[in-house]
Design an enzyme around this catalytic site. Structure first.
Site, PDB file in Angstrom:
ATOM      1  N   HIS A 265      80.129  74.434   9.470  1.00  0.00           N
ATOM      2  CA  HIS A 265      78.866  74.830   8.828  1.00  0.00           C
ATOM      3  C   HIS A 265      79.102  75.790   7.669  1.00  0.00           C
ATOM      4  CE1 HIS A 265      78.291  74.112  13.214  1.00  0.00           C
ATOM      5  NE2 HIS A 265      77.405  73.248  12.759  1.00  0.00           N
TER       6      HIS A 265
HETATM    7  S1  FES Z   1      80.382  77.715  10.791  1.00  0.00           S
HETATM    8 FE1  FES Z   1      79.526  76.794  12.557  1.00  0.00          FE
HETATM    9  S2  FES Z   1      81.183  76.679  13.909  1.00  0.00           S
HETATM   10 FE2  FES Z   1      82.011  77.625  12.164  1.00  0.00          FE
END
Ligand code: FES
Length: 188
Positions: free
Chosen positions: A153
């Site tokens: 993410h």
């Molecule tokens: S940014 Fe979501 S698990 Fe690493």
């Protein structure tokens, strides 16, 4: 005479009876004792950690081949562990940040051992949802802050593995570790 023989006979018979009962009791107690030991030993044995669990409890890492700017990925308690040899430039980049501006305020000093600031030891587990960030492997994307980048993410960590951008709430965790020599650490 007859009564004396009778009395002697009773004594002998009575003593024999007592001795037989004692033997039966002792035998029963001994048997119970052996039974208790036999039951308790497997229980104690089950409670002792097995050799493979003990081996997982700590991890020794040889640092001698890790050059400045390089990192390695290993495991500690079945989870990824990053061991990174910071360059002077990476140390300077981490040091110039005012920790009060950070989401999870910490200095590089607080995340490393005294006098060995160049050795950054962290878990390789993103504090958002647990993906393994990139940046420890040769040529991997280290993100815009030069530390680690989580592709799940988009969390970016800096050269002290502190969270700088993206959804992760905390810095990469620094496990308990100590130096066993100038070129080796024991994690755990
Ligand atoms: S940014 Fe979501 S698990 Fe690493």
């Amino acid at each position: 005479m007859a009564s004396v023989e009778h009395t002697n006979g009773e004594d002998v018979a009575g003593g024999g009876e007592v001795r037989r009962r004692d033997f039966i009791n002792i035998a029963a107690v001994s048997f119970a004792g052996v039974g208790a030991v036999a039951v308790v030993l497997p229980l104690i044995d089950q409670m002792n950690p097995s050799a493979d669990v003990l081996a997982l409890a700590s991890t020794e890492v040889d640092l001698s081949a890790i050059q400045p700017g390089q990192a390695i990925k290993t495991t500690f308690r079945a989870q990824p562990l990053f061991v990174r040899h910071l360059t002077d430039k990476e140390i300077a980049e981490a040091d110039k940040v005012d920790p009060s501006t950070l989401r999870d305020p910490q200095t590089l000093e607080e995340r490393t051992v005294d006098g060995k600031k160049q050795w950054l030891i962290t878990m390789g587990v993103c504090t958002h949802l647990g993906c393994v960030p990139l940046g420890a492997g040769e040529g991997e994307n280290r993100g815009e802050y030069g530390g680690y980048f989580c592709p799940c993410h988009g969390s970016s960590y800096d050269t002290a593995a502190r969270i700088r951008k993206g959804p992760a709430p905390k810095n990469l965790e620094v496990p308990k570790f100590s130096f066993t020599s100038d070129t080796a650490i024991l994690v755990g």
